[in-house]
Motif scaffolding. Structure first.
Motif, PDB file in Angstrom:
ATOM      1  N   LYS A   1      90.294  -6.861  81.333  1.00 28.92           N
ATOM      2  CA  LYS A   1      89.702  -6.123  82.446  1.00 28.92           C
ATOM      3  C   LYS A   1      89.038  -4.814  82.018  1.00 28.92           C
ATOM      4  CE  LYS A   1      92.747  -7.946  86.044  1.00 28.92           C
ATOM      5  NZ  LYS A   1      93.136  -9.173  85.318  1.00 28.92           N
TER       6      LYS A   1
ATOM      7  N   PRO B   1      86.208 -11.057  84.976  1.00 31.61           N
ATOM      8  CA  PRO B   1      87.107 -11.473  86.052  1.00 31.61           C
ATOM      9  C   PRO B   1      87.699 -12.856  85.789  1.00 31.61           C
ATOM     10  CG  PRO B   1      84.857 -11.940  86.687  1.00 31.61           C
ATOM     11  CD  PRO B   1      84.792 -11.309  85.314  1.00 31.61           C
TER      12      PRO B   1
ATOM     13  N   HIS C   1      85.671  -5.961  89.917  1.00 31.73           N
ATOM     14  CA  HIS C   1      86.228  -5.964  91.277  1.00 31.73           C
ATOM     15  C   HIS C   1      85.126  -6.143  92.314  1.00 31.73           C
ATOM     16  CE1 HIS C   1      85.067  -1.771  90.541  1.00 31.73           C
ATOM     17  NE2 HIS C   1      85.026  -1.586  91.847  1.00 31.73           N
TER      18      HIS C   1
ATOM     19  N   TRP D   1      92.170  -5.820  94.501  1.00 34.30           N
ATOM     20  CA  TRP D   1      90.874  -5.757  93.806  1.00 34.30           C
ATOM     21  C   TRP D   1      89.758  -5.255  94.729  1.00 34.30           C
ATOM     22  CZ3 TRP D   1      86.744  -8.342  95.754  1.00 34.30           C
ATOM     23  CH2 TRP D   1      86.998  -9.363  96.673  1.00 34.30           C
TER      24      TRP D   1
ATOM     25  N   GLY E   1      94.500 -12.801  86.999  1.00 29.11           N
ATOM     26  CA  GLY E   1      93.280 -12.435  87.718  1.00 29.11           C
ATOM     27  C   GLY E   1      93.483 -11.311  88.699  1.00 29.11           C
TER      28      GLY E   1
ATOM     29  N   PRO F   1      88.903 -12.425  91.964  1.00 30.94           N
ATOM     30  CA  PRO F   1      89.103 -12.906  90.596  1.00 30.94           C
ATOM     31  C   PRO F   1      88.863 -14.406  90.494  1.00 30.94           C
ATOM     32  CG  PRO F   1      90.919 -11.497  91.298  1.00 30.94           C
ATOM     33  CD  PRO F   1      90.104 -11.779  92.511  1.00 30.94           C
TER      34      PRO F   1
END
Length: 740
Positions: free
Chosen positions: A135, A141, A390, A368, A360, A394
């Protein structure tokens, strides 16, 4: 307490050099145990009597499964040569190829070219390290795990009802409940020690009443006061019918519901026409059994419910699991001894995968879609918030493999799992992994069906060969200490990922290495920092505390130094818009609810009552495929048998797959026990021996563990719209006698 132990033949306790603290990772129970070491080899195990989970007991996989680690291990990396063969090389050369391809793709195609697919069997330290690399280092993602196949619905259901992931209940509720409901959870085979704990109650004084929802007559069903052998794919109709019975019979704690929930009126409208007669017709059960089950739930003082794959891997999975939450909310059956729900996990460290963000989601059950949550992580990791993906949900595993198939994911790292056996519709998965459109890296301890499709295979350390923490299905954290060195050039996943990150040169905004830690304990300390103020807060946990106590339930904070047995004890839930892990979804379509819509609901710390109507399942039986195929597990095997298939005691108990048929179906087809049949769906055919059992008429069962005759060659690419968990428990099938 009962200390179970097993030492290798020829070894006695006097020959053991040391006992090393650990926990079992061959089911989601997470039993505390000690590893016996002699002459720098693992020679046995014993349960820990002081452990809060198992009190010294071990199941067959826990007792014997460790032996599989000494056979057929990968000790050197493998790379694919110019002739397409996997050949041995050294770790530096193999990692050099991984880094070269990764760097080339990042430069030419960016972070979206990379994907990671992990397991439910690694450690928190490893999951969190990978989450930071993926990330904050790469910015992709495309991260998920095989937890998508077993436990994604557990997380989704708790998010939809309570605002965040995290089991409300505790295993200790088994000792306090006066009613046990098991929804699609064959605990006698999936978690033998937990079943033993339930049997202690069932065979003791003042036993709880037991209700079992399962199309098969399992050992659990045989002990149940009420067994609901419903048709696969009809779970939503069943839970809607149970909810309606509570409402119309007045078995509702109205004061508690008014104070601590929202959505009662809409719930009542949705379930209004699910009468016992209608539910019985949809589900294929006796209406009297439905009302009897509702009476048990409605009149008990403390109900404990467990939910597992029979709901999670079936049609309308999240809606069905949320329906179980509804039952508990209507009766105020949460947050006190005996009254709780366990949306169970299928794998030992699935909870770690979810809470650390390797599946995720964002670490610490952050949202997210909440910019403030993303900013918290960006500050913690010292990166630009725009680096952290984001901008959309995900990528879930089913979509991730579709991207591999299409060629948009060009670099896929698979760790600790065997998707060439475990994923649905295997012909697609095997073709995608074996194609030239994607560079596939596999970290594993054995050669598997998946390693044979890889470009690079990295040998890894297994349980007992590395240090780290596991979180089980009721939020209990155990420390597993390294007992022996891994063989050859095998390394822990933590070391492999840190080596990859160092070679890639990932840096924070201030120029610090990313990730900046080196040891498991340092990784754990950083992980606990990431949990501060979140539902899974572990800021009070340390390795020293976990060495002093055998299992601690999070949250563990300065205010709750001993851990937390139950969540929501004050009836306050994690549904505040600024705190929740998700704003929610339409349970029927999966459409997301945005921040403004969520705020308009004014849940504000109250749980959400949610329900939808049942729908016809895709892939249901038809004239050509008139039976219902379900898949599942058997007690002595774990996942795709990479370890348990190498253990004599476990392999001998279940060396090959079979198909279960009802007596009426076997008679109709002229079949007897052990006859060979062809089990067919539109996607393939398996040739299997018959077992005639008490399974529901029209339903057939095949265990999924076996790679040479994999049940998932028959299953289809369909998933739940909310949890994205594939539907492995229902597709139309045909049984034909094999006269060859």
């Amino acid at each position: 307490m009962r200390v179970d132990s097993y030492l290798r033949p020829g070894v006695d306790e006097a020959m053991v050099d040391r006992w090393v603290r650990s926990a079992c990772v061959l089911c989601s129970n997470g039993c505390g145990l000690d590893i016996a070491v002699a002459d720098d080899e693992i020679v046995g195990v014993r349960g820990r009597a002081d452990d809060r989970v198992n009190r010294g007991r071990l199941g067959p996989k826990g007792l014997y499964g460790w032996q599989g680690q000494s056979r057929d291990r990968l000790t050197r990396p493998l790379v694919r040569d110019g002739d397409g063969r996997l050949v041995e090389t050294d770790l530096d050369t193999a990692m050099g190829q991984v880094v070269a391809r990764s760097r080339q793709l990042l430069n030419s195609h960016g972070g979206l070219s990379h994907g990671f697919y992990t397991s439910g069997q690694l450690m928190a330290e490893e999951y969190y390290t990978l989450a930071v690399i993926g990330k904050a280092g790469i910015g992709t993602p495309h991260m998920d795990g095989n937890t998508r196949l077993c436990t994604a619905t557990a997380a989704a259901a708790m998010k939809e009802s309570f605002g965040t992931d995290g089991q409300p209940g505790s295993y200790a509720d088994i000792e306090h409940c006066d009613a046990l409901f098991l929804f699609g959870h064959n605990v006698a085979e999936t978690q033998t020690v937990l079943w033993a704990r339930m049997l202690d109650r069932l065979d003791g004084p003042d036993p709880p009443r037991l209700v079992c929802v399962d199309p098969r007559r399992t050992a659990v069903a045989a002990r149940a006061e009420v067994h609901l052998p419903l048709r696969p794919g009809t779970n939503v109709a069943l839970v809607n019918g149970l909810v309606r019975e509570l409402l119309v019979r007045g078995w509702v704690d109205h004061d508690w519901v008014a104070a601590h929930t929202v959505g009662l009126e809409e719930l009542a409208r949705t379930v209004d026409d699910y009468t016992p007669q209608r539910v019985a017709q949809i589900c294929g059960i006796d209406p009297a059994d439905l009302t009897a089950a509702a009476e048990v739930f409605g009149t008990a003082q403390a109900v404990l419910s467990t939910v597992l794959q029979g709901f999670y891997q079936s049609h309308q999975a999240t809606a069905a699991a949320v329906g179980v939450n509804n039952l508990h909310l209507l009766r105020g059956m949460l947050g006190r001894p005996g009254a709780g729900v366990l949306q169970m996990n299928g794998q030992p460290t699935a909870q770690n995968n979810r809470e650390c963000g390797a599946d995720g989601d964002l670490p610490g059950f952050r949202n997210w879609d909440n910019d403030a949550h993303v900013a918290e992580l960006a500050e913690l990791w010292d990166v630009d918030p725009l680096t952290i993906p984001h901008w959309s949900p995900p990528t879930h595993a089913m979509q991730l493999f579709r991207y591999v198939e299409q060629g948009s994911i060009r670099f896929l790292w698979i760790a600790g799992t065997n998707p060439a056996v475990s994923m649905p519709e295997l012909a697609r998965i095997r073709a995608a992994l074996g194609g030239e459109q994607c560079f596939v890296v596999v970290s594993d301890a054995y050669r598997t069906e998946t390693t044979e499709l890889a470009d690079v295979v990295l040998p890894v350390a297994l349980w007992g060969e590395r240090t780290g923490t596991f979180t089980n299905a009721d939020r209990t954290v155990h420390l597993s200490e390294q007992a022996i060195d891994p063989p050859g050039e095998a390394r822990s996943d933590l070391k492999l990922w840190l080596d990859y990150a160092r070679r890639m040169g990932f840096r924070s905004r201030s120029g610090q290495r990313l990730p900046w830690w080196d040891t498991p304990e340092e990784a754990f300390t950083e992980w606990t920092r990431a949990t501060a103020g979140r539902p899974c807060d572990q800021t009070g946990l340390t390795y020293d505390l976990l060495r002093a106590r055998s299992g601690v339930q999070w949250p563990v904070t300065a205010e709750a130094t001993a851990g937390t047995e139950r969540l929501y004890t004050e009836g306050r839930f994690n549904t505040d818009t600024d705190y929740c892990e998700t704003y929610g979804h339409d349970l029927l379509t999966g459409a997301t609810i945005n921040r403004e819509q969520h705020r308009a609901l004014r849940a504000d710390g109250r749980a959400r009552l949610r329900a939808v109507a049942d729908t016809a399942p895709p892939g249901a039986p038809d004239d050509d495929y008139p039976m219902r195929l379900i898949t599942g597990r058997t007690v002595t095997q774990f996942h795709t048998r990479t370890k348990t298939g190498r253990v004599n005691q476990l392999d001998a108990a279940a060396p090959a797959p079979w198909v279960e048929l009802a007596t009426a179906d076997a008679t109709r087809l002229g079949l007897a026990e052990a006859d060979l049949v062809r089990v067919s769906t539109p996607r393939g055919t398996l040739r299997l021996p018959v077992r005639v059992t008490d399974i529901g008429e029209g339903t057939v069962f095949v265990p999924f563990h076996y790679g040479d005759r994999a049940a998932n060659e028959l299953t289809m690419t369909v998933w739940d719209p909310v949890s994205k968990q594939p539907q492995l428990k229902l597709c139309g099938a045909r049984i034909d006698p094999d006269r060859e």
